[in-house]
Design an enzyme around this catalytic site. Structure first.
Site, PDB file in Angstrom:
ATOM      1  N   LYS A 146       0.843  -1.204   0.000  1.00  0.00           N
ATOM      2  CA  LYS A 146       0.000   0.000   0.000  1.00  0.00           C
ATOM      3  C   LYS A 146       0.875   1.249   0.000  1.00  0.00           C
ATOM      4  O   LYS A 146       0.663   2.165  -0.772  1.00  0.00           O
ATOM      5  CB  LYS A 146      -0.919  -0.039   1.223  1.00  0.00           C
ATOM      6  CG  LYS A 146      -1.847   1.131   1.337  1.00  0.00           C
ATOM      7  CD  LYS A 146      -2.776   1.000   2.538  1.00  0.00           C
ATOM      8  CE  LYS A 146      -3.438   2.329   2.841  1.00  0.00           C
ATOM      9  NZ  LYS A 146      -4.283   2.281   4.025  1.00  0.00           N
ATOM     10  N   GLY A 155      -4.816  -1.784   5.128  1.00  0.00           N
ATOM     11  CA  GLY A 155      -4.048  -2.944   4.651  1.00  0.00           C
ATOM     12  C   GLY A 155      -4.696  -4.270   5.013  1.00  0.00           C
ATOM     13  O   GLY A 155      -4.834  -5.171   4.187  1.00  0.00           O
ATOM     14  N   ARG A 156      -5.144  -4.400   6.280  1.00  0.00           N
ATOM     15  CA  ARG A 156      -5.701  -5.686   6.717  1.00  0.00           C
ATOM     16  C   ARG A 156      -7.109  -5.924   6.207  1.00  0.00           C
ATOM     17  O   ARG A 156      -7.704  -6.970   6.482  1.00  0.00           O
ATOM     18  CB  ARG A 156      -5.635  -5.784   8.246  1.00  0.00           C
ATOM     19  CG  ARG A 156      -6.238  -4.620   8.989  1.00  0.00           C
ATOM     20  CD  ARG A 156      -5.800  -4.628  10.455  1.00  0.00           C
ATOM     21  NE  ARG A 156      -6.264  -3.465  11.200  1.00  0.00           N
ATOM     22  CZ  ARG A 156      -5.616  -2.296  11.249  1.00  0.00           C
ATOM     23  NH1 ARG A 156      -4.504  -2.124  10.553  1.00  0.00           N
ATOM     24  NH2 ARG A 156      -6.088  -1.296  11.975  1.00  0.00           N
ATOM     25  N   GLU A 170      -4.554  -6.217  15.231  1.00  0.00           N
ATOM     26  CA  GLU A 170      -4.015  -4.916  14.810  1.00  0.00           C
ATOM     27  C   GLU A 170      -5.118  -3.858  14.915  1.00  0.00           C
ATOM     28  O   GLU A 170      -4.841  -2.687  15.161  1.00  0.00           O
ATOM     29  CB  GLU A 170      -3.466  -5.001  13.373  1.00  0.00           C
ATOM     30  CG  GLU A 170      -2.574  -3.840  13.007  1.00  0.00           C
ATOM     31  CD  GLU A 170      -1.717  -4.096  11.770  1.00  0.00           C
ATOM     32  OE1 GLU A 170      -0.528  -4.438  11.891  1.00  0.00           O
ATOM     33  OE2 GLU A 170      -2.260  -3.952  10.654  1.00  0.00           O
ATOM     34  N   HIS A 202      -6.034 -32.821  18.513  1.00  0.00           N
ATOM     35  CA  HIS A 202      -4.912 -33.653  18.946  1.00  0.00           C
ATOM     36  C   HIS A 202      -3.727 -32.808  19.401  1.00  0.00           C
ATOM     37  O   HIS A 202      -2.640 -33.336  19.626  1.00  0.00           O
ATOM     38  CB  HIS A 202      -4.481 -34.582  17.799  1.00  0.00           C
ATOM     39  CG  HIS A 202      -5.590 -35.484  17.364  1.00  0.00           C
ATOM     40  ND1 HIS A 202      -5.810 -36.701  17.947  1.00  0.00           N
ATOM     41  CD2 HIS A 202      -6.567 -35.307  16.449  1.00  0.00           C
ATOM     42  CE1 HIS A 202      -6.877 -37.258  17.379  1.00  0.00           C
ATOM     43  NE2 HIS A 202      -7.353 -36.429  16.469  1.00  0.00           N
ATOM     44  N   LYS A 204       9.706  -0.680  14.026  1.00  0.00           N
ATOM     45  CA  LYS A 204      10.278  -0.391  12.704  1.00  0.00           C
ATOM     46  C   LYS A 204      11.352   0.681  12.813  1.00  0.00           C
ATOM     47  O   LYS A 204      12.424   0.571  12.232  1.00  0.00           O
ATOM     48  CB  LYS A 204       9.196   0.153  11.756  1.00  0.00           C
ATOM     49  CG  LYS A 204       8.238  -0.855  11.227  1.00  0.00           C
ATOM     50  CD  LYS A 204       7.393  -0.144  10.156  1.00  0.00           C
ATOM     51  CE  LYS A 204       6.090  -0.861   9.900  1.00  0.00           C
ATOM     52  NZ  LYS A 204       5.181  -0.092   9.052  1.00  0.00           N
ATOM     53  N   GLU A 235      10.538  -4.867   4.325  1.00  0.00           N
ATOM     54  CA  GLU A 235      10.535  -6.278   3.927  1.00  0.00           C
ATOM     55  C   GLU A 235      10.224  -6.430   2.446  1.00  0.00           C
ATOM     56  O   GLU A 235      10.914  -7.121   1.699  1.00  0.00           O
ATOM     57  CB  GLU A 235       9.476  -7.059   4.729  1.00  0.00           C
ATOM     58  CG  GLU A 235       9.777  -7.230   6.198  1.00  0.00           C
ATOM     59  CD  GLU A 235       9.238  -6.106   7.076  1.00  0.00           C
ATOM     60  OE1 GLU A 235       9.046  -4.980   6.570  1.00  0.00           O
ATOM     61  OE2 GLU A 235       9.040  -6.349   8.273  1.00  0.00           O
TER      62      GLU A 235
HETATM   63  O1  LIG Z   1       1.118  -2.755   2.268  1.00  0.00           O
HETATM   64  P1  LIG Z   1       2.244  -2.135   3.017  1.00  0.00           P
HETATM   65  O2  LIG Z   1       2.223  -0.642   2.951  1.00  0.00           O
HETATM   66  O3  LIG Z   1       3.569  -2.691   2.556  1.00  0.00           O
HETATM   67  O4  LIG Z   1       2.081  -2.498   4.522  1.00  0.00           O
HETATM   68  C1  LIG Z   1       2.164  -3.798   5.004  1.00  0.00           C
HETATM   69  C2  LIG Z   1       1.820  -3.868   6.473  1.00  0.00           C
HETATM   70  O5  LIG Z   1       2.749  -3.093   7.184  1.00  0.00           O
HETATM   71  C3  LIG Z   1       2.463  -2.405   8.362  1.00  0.00           C
HETATM   72  O6  LIG Z   1       3.408  -2.747   9.310  1.00  0.00           O
HETATM   73  C4  LIG Z   1       1.064  -2.461   8.914  1.00  0.00           C
HETATM   74  O7  LIG Z   1       1.057  -2.708  10.280  1.00  0.00           O
HETATM   75  C5  LIG Z   1       0.155  -3.439   8.241  1.00  0.00           C
HETATM   76  O8  LIG Z   1      -1.167  -3.056   8.491  1.00  0.00           O
HETATM   77  C6  LIG Z   1       0.378  -3.480   6.771  1.00  0.00           C
HETATM   78  O9  LIG Z   1      -0.518  -4.374   6.185  1.00  0.00           O
END
Ligand SMILES: O=P(O)(O)OC[C@H]1O[C@H](O)[C@H](O)[C@@H](O)[C@@H]1O
Length: 547
Positions: free
Chosen positions: A209, A269-270, A355, A386, A514, A215
């Site tokens: 986003k 994002g979520r 979150e 189990h 971060k 990452e």
């Molecule tokens: O889609 P991006 O901008 O790469 O973000 C990826 C993720 O990173 C962050 O740490 C947020 O906590 C998430 O809510 C998000 O989905």
């Protein structure tokens, strides 16, 4: 309109619930069943292909009534209207929250800052559809003119978990393309995936986003380098596409403008799998199935918006969860899906739920004086039986659980499905009834044991029961029903956020780590050390020995 801000504990309903709790905290669900023959029917919602039985809970008719009063008193109805209409209900980021619009109809009107967003949404959907068809039918080819065989989704958090969970859940509906997901900045993750790939026939979908996530950018850079060991810069346009709100950053990364699938900052994002973030889903199961997923979610949106609260699945599930979280002080909830396809479902929900509602500051900016977000965990049944069911049955903790099942199996193996479903049903029955001393005695007497041995064993074999469960029984796992199920939990999150008077759509809590990681990275790379506590300093030095 801003969301109302009401401390739930100041409402009459909350106070009444508190008094009521003192009276009913020892109730036995099985007694409630014997007292009221209609209980199961009264506490079941039949909606489309969903059968939701919430009768196996520590609630009475009175509890239910008071919980419904609570949502009225925190003004849920008004909050839902704000949510759907494009108000900036994500106030701390000054954004609307419109994943519901993503699965809306083309004829709907949803205004953000006075502008209808539906035409843009459908423009991107058309682009997703055309692109998906070209890749799936092999018309679009790689740099050596071969059709694509593999898709790699590069993203993390909401840009990974949703697509990964849906692709896995809908694998029965999958086409010939093989999908992979690279998320972790752990280089072993990307390298294990690269080992399986042929650069000539692999399409990379970079999903971010913000397009600033460490990452994702690291993985995308590593993958592009690997690709360029086999191909030329000109070939990148054929193999790399991106999904983002940050068009400039995507272009800087070297992605062709035509290969950008936009999204908007009013999609969290979520909650973004319904947007172009779901491109990998569309590629994996075809656009029609992706659209069906959206249609299912839309049906749940309409149910949530219009159905009266006593018969409204997300509202009822949210209220029951609040009852355990805030009155019984249950800390966690389990989600057990009796379908191996839903293997990643609990993992996916963890981001959505924790979150969103893992907050301690209320909508007035004050620290809350009550519990908020629940811990979510789970694994599919029967495997989890189990593994950790022992603790749910006989441990000291109260763990309310959602049992999700599908009546019809996809492969049609009746024998397996009958066994699966009998376990599904049996577990909620066992959790409800437990096993009394008398029942255990009966059982032990049939064994060849002395009285002393029987007495010794007895306490260990008793099951207290009275463990609450919701049964969410769905006719069949289809793209539509999965869409409904995901949307059901999204709305449950919303309702709980409203009750707890928190902002569910920001996630500042992930920022600090971060920031510190980037400082520490500098310390590692340049052998510096800035103001760390002694423990952190030692760990840093320890690591430096291995570089
Ligand atoms: O889609 P991006 O901008 O790469 O973000 C990826 C993720 O990173 C962050 O740490 C947020 O906590 C998430 O809510 C998000 O989905």
């Amino acid at each position: 309109m801003a969301l109302p801000s009401i401390n739930p504990t100041t409402t009459d309903a909350w106070k009444a619930l508190q008094n009521h709790f003192e009276k009913v905290k020892e109730i036995e669900i099985k007694d409630l069943f014997s007292k009221n023959k209609d209980r199961a029917n009264n506490f079941t919602i039949n909606w489309e292909d969903f059968y939701v039985d919430f009768s196996k809970n520590r609630i009475t008719e009175e509890t239910f009534k008071l919980l419904l009063d609570l949502v009225d008193q925190v003004k849920l109805k008004e909050a839902i209207a704000s949510y759907y209409s494009g108000d900036s209900i994500n106030k701390t980021e000054n954004r609307a929250v419109l994943h519901t619009a993503l699965r809306g109809k083309e004829t709907d009107t949803v205004l953000v800052d006075g502008k209808n967003v539906m035409p843009e949404i459908f423009k991107v959907k058309t682009k997703i559809e055309a692109f998906t068809n070209e890749i799936v039918n092999g018309n679009k080819k790689g740099y050596t003119n071969k059709p694509f065989t593999d898709i790699v989704n590069i993203g993390i958090g909401g840009s990974d978990l949703g697509p990964a969970m849906v692709v896995d859940s809908l694998q029965f509906y999958k086409n010939h393309l093989t999908t992979h997901f690279v998320s972790n900045v752990d280089g072993d993750h990307v390298n294990e995936v690269l080992k399986k790939l042929d650069p000539e026939t692999t399409l990379f979908v970079i999903v971010s986003k913000t397009f600033t996530t460490q990452e994702t950018l690291s993985n995308a850079t590593t993958i592009r380098q690997w690709f360029l060991e086999h191909a030329t810069q000109n070939d990148v346009a054929k193999h790399f596409v991106a999904v983002s709100t940050n068009i400039e950053k995507v272009k800087d990364f070297g992605i062709d403008e035509n290969n950008i699938f936009p999204m908007w900052n009013w999609v969290g994002g979520r909650f973004s799998l319904w947007s172009a973030v779901g491109l990998t889903i569309s590629l994996a199961v075809g656009f029609d199935n992706f659209n069906k997923l959206l249609k299912g979610a839309n049906a749940m949106d309409i149910h949530f918006k219009n159905e009266e609260f006593s018969n409204n699945i997300p509202v009822v599930l949210a209220l029951i969860s609040v009852w355990y979280n805030n009155f019984f002080k249950a800390e966690s909830e389990a989600v057990i899906a009796y379908s191996q396809y839903l293997n990643q479902f609990a993992t996916y929900l963890q981001q959505g739920i924790m979150e969103s509602n893992g907050k301690s500051i209320d909508r007035n900016g004050n620290r809350v004086n009550y519990e908020t977000g629940t811990l979510i965990w789970g694994e599919p049944g029967t495997n989890s039986q189990h593994a950790f069911f022992q603790l749910i049955h006989q441990g000291t903790k109260l763990i309310p659980a959602d049992f999700i099942g599908f009546a019809q199996s996809l492969h049609g193996n009746k024998d397996h499905n009958d066994k699966l479903i009998s376990n599904y049903i049996a577990q909620t029955e066992a959790l409800l009834n437990g096993k009394t001393k008398e029942e255990v005695l009966e059982e032990l007497k049939e064994k060849n044991l002395s009285e002393a041995e029987i007495n010794e064993l007895l306490p260990f074999k008793v099951f207290e029961g009275n463990k609450p469960t919701n049964t969410i029984f769905i006719k069949k796992l289809t793209p539509e029903s999965l869409g409904k199920l995901i949307a059901m939990y999204e709305h449950k999150i919303f309702v709980q956020g409203i009750i707890w008077n928190i902002y569910s759509y920001d996630q500042f809590g992930v920022e600090l780590g971060k920031q510190l990681a980037s400082t520490i990275l500098k310390d590692i790379k340049f052998n510096t050390s800035v103001n760390h506590d002694a423990s952190t300093q030692n760990i840093l030095e320890y690591f430096k020995n291995f570089r």
